[in-house]
Design an enzyme around this catalytic site. Structure first.
Site, PDB file in Angstrom:
ATOM      1  CB  SER A  96       6.565  60.744  37.733  1.00 54.79           C
ATOM      2  OG  SER A  96       7.701  61.396  38.263  1.00 54.79           O
ATOM      3  CB  SER A 156      10.541  62.452  40.026  1.00 54.51           C
ATOM      4  OG  SER A 156      10.842  62.275  38.662  1.00 54.51           O
ATOM      5  CE  LYS A 211       8.527  65.021  37.033  1.00 53.83           C
ATOM      6  NZ  LYS A 211       9.342  63.822  37.104  1.00 53.83           N
TER       7      LYS A 211
END
Length: 384
Positions: free
Chosen positions: A121, A59, A62
């Site tokens: 997230s 993640s 991101k």
């Protein structure tokens, strides 16, 4: 498994291509596969281990997704209050992954999607934002990789906007630190708004920010966690603390820790070590003339030289008073010379050793003299 136990200067932008090491100072032992500590004020990596190791970014991907959305907002291609429809692709993204729980029946704002992306997230938020910017996740990945190329990152490739496992989704600690630095530097207001938020509620579901350091250290104001089975537990953190009369920001990247608790603990250890053991000092102002050397065959006899940005250097505490600048210049300087042309190198010396090197630039343009002036200077140079 090379550990940099010194200040290694990674210059880019106006300081492209220069790299040196400072006085050695043992770095802390960090329980992670790869890690790095960056001082954004001086643009120096203070210490690292395996910074170029290719890893699955999970993640942490991101951060680049948010960066591109912030670009779209800046360029008026999107608006914060703009409502977008939720596609089936966004809604159906891996059911076992992190989500903000958007609903295909309910349009959602770009503002809420950004909170869902950064705080919760949400992989569903990542897909919805990618579609809003580029029409599809695949088209958005093309934009991500164009940005990677523009930033000069050699160890990164993105396959999707959320970081779910893919052989074509990889990065390094060094590259991730640079992406984080770009986002913080170029979009400070967006960074301040979203990355320090401790929890967000959407669709009547409240979720906390997974970055534990937001609760443990008031100087930490972001950034992003990541976890997959292959990546382990990862965390990019950023903190800002006083530095002399101003402030100083450090970014830590910890990749492949064994648990959520360990990644937070090791990130805080790294940040504290950097702030406690190093100082960042300003050496010269942007466009400050550090010399006016002689120019030959030009319309003027001298040229102002210096740096095109404020120049900072990060050094172990107590060593700043011993720093001595040494200018190595390309002589003779012969016109024409365009502004921003490199004409030499400034070495920062401590105890006879170079601890950092910076390109010295022409701060003005000197045009070529007339044929008579050039001829006269040719004679003078021959006689010199």
């Amino acid at each position: 498994m090379k550990k940099l136990l010194a200040v290694a200067l990674l210059c880019f932008s106006a300081l492209t291509g220069q790299s040196t090491q400072a006085q050695s100072l043992p770095a802390p032992t960090i329980a992670a596969k790869s890690w790095l500590l960056l001082d954004t004020t001086s643009n120096q990596v203070i210490a690292s281990e395996n910074p170029e190791m290719r890893i699955e970014p999970a993640s942490l991907t991101k951060i680049m997704t948010a960066y591109l959305v912030f670009e779209a907002l800046r360029d008026k291609k999107l608006a914060m209050d703009q409502m977008v429809n939720v596609s089936m692709a966004a809604w159906k993204v891996d059911s076992d992954s992190s989500k903000m729980f958007i609903d295909p029946k309910v349009p959602v704002s770009i503002n809420d999607l950004l909170y869902g992306l950064i705080v919760q997230s949400g992989n569903d938020a990542a897909v919805a934002l990618a579609e809003a910017v580029a029409g599809s996740s695949d088209a958005f990945a093309v934009l991500m990789n164009r940005e990677v190329e523009r930033m000069g990152l050699k160890g990164t490739h993105f396959a999707n906007p959320h970081g779910l496992p893919s052989p074509q989704n990889y990065s390094t600690a060094n590259d991730l630190s640079r992406i984080a630095q770009h986002l913080i530097t170029e979009f400070p207001e967006y960074y301040k708004t979203f990355y320090s938020t401790k929890s967000f509620t959407y669709n009547k579901i409240s979720q906390p920010n997974r970055n534990r350091l937001l609760w443990l250290d008031p100087t930490v104001d972001g950034m992003k966690t990541g976890h997959t089975e292959a990546a382990g537990f990862c965390l990019i953190s950023s903190a800002k603390r006083p530095n002399g009369s101003g402030e100083r920001r450090l970014i830590s990247v910890v990749l492949g820790a064994t648990s959520d608790q360990v990644r937070a603990q090791e990130s805080l250890k790294l940040l504290n070590w950097g702030f406690l053991n190093f100082d960042t000092i300003k050496l010269y102002d942007k466009n400050q003339a550090i010399g006016t050397p002689e120019v030959w065959k030009g319309t003027q006899a001298q040229i102002k030289i210096g740096f095109t940005k404020d120049l900072y250097v990060t050094l172990p505490k107590g060593s700043a008073a011993r720093i001595k600048p040494q200018l190595d210049r390309k002589d003779p300087l012969v016109a024409p010379i365009a502004a921003n042309t490199q004409i030499g190198t400034m070495k920062m010396m401590i105890d006879g050793k170079s601890v950092a090197e910076f390109p010295v630039m022409a701060l003005e343009t000197v045009n070529q003299a007339s044929i008579f002036g050039r001829a006269w200077d040719s004679i003078r140079l021959w006689m010199k």
